[in-house]
Design an enzyme around this catalytic site. Sequence first.
Site, mmCIF file in Angstrom:
data_model
loop_
_atom_site.group_PDB
_atom_site.id
_atom_site.type_symbol
_atom_site.label_atom_id
_atom_site.label_comp_id
_atom_site.label_asym_id
_atom_site.label_seq_id
_atom_site.Cartn_x
_atom_site.Cartn_y
_atom_site.Cartn_z
ATOM 1 N N SER A 162 53.313 43.179 39.974
ATOM 2 C CA SER A 162 51.715 43.364 39.767
ATOM 3 C C SER A 162 51.871 44.378 38.474
ATOM 4 C CB SER A 162 51.135 44.091 40.794
ATOM 5 O OG SER A 162 50.117 43.885 40.914
ATOM 6 N N LYS A 214 24.903 53.247 43.592
ATOM 7 C CA LYS A 214 25.974 54.317 43.178
ATOM 8 C C LYS A 214 26.946 54.390 44.294
ATOM 9 C CE LYS A 214 26.912 57.877 40.689
ATOM 10 N NZ LYS A 214 27.554 57.582 39.430
#
Length: 334
Positions: A162, A214
């Site tokens: 990865s 948010k």
Amino acid sequence: MDDRIWKYVSAVLTLLLALSIVSVAVLYYQVNPPAVPANQTGFVIETPSNFTLVCEGSVNTTSTEVAELRDQIAFLQRLVSSNQGGTTIAVVPIFGIIDDYTALQVIPLLRNLAMNESVGGVLLWIESPGGVVGPVINIHSEIKKLSLVKPVVAYSGDIIASGGYYIAVGAQKIVASPLAEVGSIGVIYVHYDLEKNYEMNGIKVNVFKTGKHKDMGAEWRDLTPEEREKITEMVNTYFQAFISAVSEGRNMTIDEVKNFSTGETWFAENVTGALVDELGGMDTAIDVLEKLMNVSGAKVVVYKDLETPEEFGVYGSTALYIDPRYLTPLIGGG
């Protein structure tokens, strides 16, 4: 004199004689490599300094054994090579999860090595299952800059997956042990919805925010359908960046990279010529780097291990270039 002493002296003299014969043979074959018969049934290993090793009866020989043998030969070759002009190879270890701390240590070091005239090449020793998107991208970018001014080779003996593989493709060559895990090309985003758990434990969360998104990804509530679309788009954007980096670094088409973009890892021996250039150990990687530097017997300096803090700080939602097998322990789930 005691018979045991005579036996000891005889053993030492025999060992010295054997070492002398081996040394002379190695030096001789460096100058006069043996010819390989046309009907040779064994395998042939090309090694530094035009030294050719022919191994009989190789039908059952594994790639691991071949790579180990090549690595041993490369090590022995280095012992008889002379140091040239103070040329130095800098080995930079990048171990464990790649996070902000890793980037803080690695990036300044790579910049210093780029400016260091005594360093002729850099060997990135990567043993990592991946890490956080930002630091991975920043380190990869710095490696590409370094490779513009001097040769860079990436090496792994265990796992280069990865985000670990993402940074490796910034190097000119990748060398790995035959059984090193390579790949895991992909992105993972984990969201924990603990809203009901909070309710069961009498925990109420009051949130004051300036926008409806948010607290997107916060563990105290589930994701809305709109937020799921946004996160999916974000993950795909990171994924495309990953694929592009591999395509550029490995000189592969996007479609070729996608064949290896299933998120899984492979043994290096099964992806040689695609995700990996050569199989071998540390000395093989050094030999590959020396060839790029056009030197032999370079001085090798290993920099201090870059320690990853025990507390990774993953809790809640995050997007990662990381092999998912290594994610659960980091978030306290196992």
